[in-house]
Design an enzyme around this catalytic site. Sequence first.
Site, PDB file in Angstrom:
ATOM      1  N   CYS A  17       0.766  -1.152  -0.104  1.00 32.73           N
ATOM      2  CA  CYS A  17      -0.089  -0.061   0.053  1.00 32.73           C
ATOM      3  C   CYS A  17       0.647   1.338   0.054  1.00 32.73           C
ATOM      4  O   CYS A  17       0.268   2.344  -0.198  1.00 32.73           O
ATOM      5  CB  CYS A  17      -0.834  -0.080   1.191  1.00 32.73           C
ATOM      6  N   ASP A  50     -14.140   3.116   2.635  1.00 27.92           N
ATOM      7  CA  ASP A  50     -13.219   1.975   2.043  1.00 27.92           C
ATOM      8  C   ASP A  50     -14.166   1.079   1.050  1.00 27.92           C
ATOM      9  O   ASP A  50     -13.319   0.518   0.194  1.00 27.92           O
ATOM     10  CB  ASP A  50     -12.964   1.070   3.448  1.00 27.92           C
ATOM     11  N   ASP A  70      -8.623  -3.847  -4.579  1.00 29.80           N
ATOM     12  CA  ASP A  70      -7.463  -3.335  -4.056  1.00 29.80           C
ATOM     13  C   ASP A  70      -6.301  -4.358  -4.568  1.00 29.80           C
ATOM     14  O   ASP A  70      -6.563  -5.515  -4.614  1.00 29.80           O
ATOM     15  CB  ASP A  70      -7.713  -3.219  -2.522  1.00 29.80           C
ATOM     16  N   SER A 143      -6.554 -10.405 -16.242  1.00 29.51           N
ATOM     17  CA  SER A 143      -5.183 -10.320 -15.973  1.00 29.51           C
ATOM     18  C   SER A 143      -4.937  -9.403 -17.205  1.00 29.51           C
ATOM     19  O   SER A 143      -5.311  -9.507 -18.125  1.00 29.51           O
ATOM     20  CB  SER A 143      -4.368 -11.743 -16.197  1.00 29.51           C
ATOM     21  N   ASP A 226     -10.201   1.255   7.719  1.00 32.92           N
ATOM     22  CA  ASP A 226      -9.184   0.468   7.932  1.00 32.92           C
ATOM     23  C   ASP A 226      -7.750   1.310   7.716  1.00 32.92           C
ATOM     24  O   ASP A 226      -7.898   2.226   7.002  1.00 32.92           O
ATOM     25  CB  ASP A 226      -8.764  -0.951   7.423  1.00 32.92           C
TER      26      ASP A 226
END
Length: 331
Positions: A17, A50, A70, A143, A226
């Site tokens: 992160c 979030d 994420d 992907s 978070d």
Amino acid sequence: MPGPRIRLTTMAHGGGCASKLPPGELEDVVRGLSGQRYDQVIVGLDDGDDAAAVRIGGPDGDTAVLSTADFFTPVVDDPYDWGRIAAANALSDIYAMGGEPVVAINLVGWPRGVLPYELLQEVLGGGLAIAQQAGVPVIGGHSVDDPEPKYGMAVTGTAPANRLLRNDAAEPGLPLTLTKPLGVGLLNNRMKTTGEVSAAAIEVMTTLNREASRAALAAGARAATDVTGFGLLGHLAKMARASGVGAVIERAAVPLVDGAAEALRDGFVSGGTRRNLDWVRPGVEAGPGITEDDLLLLADAQTSGGLLVVGEVPGYPVIGETVAGSGIRVR
């Protein structure tokens, strides 16, 4: 004989992160995009929550669907652990909203022809292991061929529409609870630089926030977030601003991952952490005895960090309180 193990963290300019866009720059980008209005949207772009929350079942529906995504570059060198960390981090956005994840899909960027697909299988296996621990099916994904390896998840969850944990629901005069210790950013940066692996940091990053979320709801909490790439100070600043409150942090009460203090002493501070502190500094008042290192620690860019809950949650440390007014005082 197998060749030498590939150090995944050397293949990316940042890790975990800490590789997020800086909070101030990101806010500039999305400013003006939050004007769309739909009756079913409970939580959107406005306050940097979030996950998004949308009511289903009409205007009186009592269920919210939560949606988040994420992903990030390698935060550790072991591909299986990277997968576990990335999955726990993605699932955390649902738990931070007081929800339960329902389904996840993989998001992958992979430098084909540079890294073997066997490593990608290990990454995906780590993500699947954490999802299975959470009871969440992983069904498909997307992907792309990417010069830097990246992995994460898009996660969908549900929650009672009237019991969300939100950024804008904090009230003054309540304790602040932190459910995981700080310092994984420092330890990850040390590992990227030296190759020294912190088992304590991996344990923290692969721990689900599920039990903490359920405990916060049981304790009657209404506001939470978070603590990830923007650090404790950054995420607290966003929540305080959205709620129109101030906050006090007791530095000595903030728990640290084993080895984090030493990593700070030795200077393993990431660029993302320094940008976090630069962003919040105008609204932070440092009390007597609070040093620059203290502030850097509180701004440390976490990966798969804990929940910051407004209210006391049994079993977790209280690190401060919300107050009337604005800004953050550290003492």
